[in-house]
Design an enzyme around this catalytic site. Structure first.
Site, PDB file in Angstrom:
ATOM      1  N   CYS A  57       0.840  -1.211   0.000  1.00 52.64           N
ATOM      2  CA  CYS A  57       0.000   0.000   0.000  1.00 52.64           C
ATOM      3  C   CYS A  57       0.868   1.252   0.000  1.00 52.64           C
ATOM      4  O   CYS A  57       1.538   1.555   0.993  1.00 52.64           O
ATOM      5  CB  CYS A  57      -0.916  -0.036   1.226  1.00 52.64           C
ATOM      6  N   CYS A 104      -0.073   3.935   2.610  1.00 48.64           N
ATOM      7  CA  CYS A 104       0.351   3.529   3.953  1.00 48.64           C
ATOM      8  C   CYS A 104       1.768   4.018   4.243  1.00 48.64           C
ATOM      9  O   CYS A 104       2.105   4.344   5.390  1.00 48.64           O
ATOM     10  CB  CYS A 104       0.299   2.009   4.098  1.00 48.64           C
TER      11      CYS A 104
END
Length: 301
Positions: free
Chosen positions: A68, A71
């Site tokens: 991700c 993230c």
């Protein structure tokens, strides 16, 4: 999401207090707080580090994944703010791929997802990357919402010398197990579950005891017998038990997955059920279990 998350399935009986900082190079916590500002959380330590800890201070759960990209922007910022806070709240980092049950419990639909937990219950949440000023406002609102409602962080690790008393029910069950009294141990763990159906430790212990009871009656030559009769379902199930008992879980799982791949109908269902039972003897995050689950999915679909 707020207020709608069921975390009870992840609870386990806490046998020791949440760990104090380990001195692994993390930034120090606030003076005398005794709390590490950032912790890595798995399904095994979820209760201690999130549910129990949130009785003391808010726990901000960062649900992320290695693939991700957002993230990689949000997580470092949360870590920075957690270190600044110095233990007045704790950042709990959860890799959703390695801990799917936690992700499921929170109903995660995308990452990053951030959830604040207080007194064991979700308080507020958001998804996606947030700018630092907005994060600070969100954390300030959390602090205001819980003011005076939590016990606060321990002072200088004072709770580290105060282990919880052992549950006499588990002491009795484990004593029976140590003495080789499998029937007595099974009955003792079952009594705990009759009183507390959701007690995860008793559930796990009962599975272990029932497996040990079953494997005691299996001929040690079951593996050779199963290899000689690949279509004998009973022989394959017994051989998998022997392999697992002999500390060869990969062989046991591979055997049953092979049977599932070439079986159909009731036989397929029966073997799959046994395989899932064997999975449940392990921590779901064990690499050998995760690998076997992927192979099982490939065999089924």
């Amino acid at each position: 999401m707020t207020g709608a998350v069921d975390l009870s399935a992840l609870k386990e009986r806490a046998t020791t207090p949440p760990p104090a900082p380990s001195g692994n190079g993390a930034a120090p916590s606030a003076a005398g707080s005794g709390l590490a500002p950032v912790v890595e959380v798995t399904e095994a330590n979820f209760e201690a580090e999130v549910l129990v800890r949130s009785q003391q201070v808010p726990v901000v759960v960062d649900l992320w994944a290695t693939w991700c990209e957002p993230c990689k922007q949000l997580s470092p910022l949360l870590e920075k703010l957690a270190h600044e806070a110095g233990g007045t709240w704790v950042l709990a980092k959860v890799d959703v791929d390695a801990n799917p049950r936690i992700a499921q419990a929170f109903g995660v639909q995308s990452v990053p997802t951030v959830v604040a937990i207080a007194a064991g219950q979700p308080l507020a949440d958001f998804q996606g990357v947030q700018p630092e000023p907005q994060l600070r406002q969100w954390l300030a609102a959390i602090a205001q919402a819980v003011a005076g409602k939590l016990s606060g962080p321990p002072s200088d690790g004072a709770d580290a010398d105060q282990p919880e008393p052992e549950d006499p029910r588990f002491v009795a069950a484990e004593a029976a197990l140590d003495e080789g009294d499998l029937a007595g141990a099974e009955a003792a763990f079952q009594r705990i579950l009759d009183e507390e159906p959701a007690n995860a430790e008793a559930q796990g212990a009962l599975r272990q005891v029932r497996f040990l009871t079953r494997v005691q009656s299996v001929d040690p030559s079951a593996v050779a017998a199963a290899d000689a009769a690949p279509d004998d379902i009973d022989a394959q199930l017994q051989a998998a038990d022997v392999e697992l008992y002999s500390q060869a879980p990969e062989a046991a799982f591979a055997r049953l997955i092979g049977v599932i791949a070439r079986s159909a109908g009731d036989d397929k269902t029966r073997v799959r059920t046994r395989l899932v039972e064997l999975f449940e003897l392990f921590d779901p995050a064990e690499p050998v279990v995760m690998a076997a689950r992927r192979k099982l999915a490939a065999a089924l679909y």
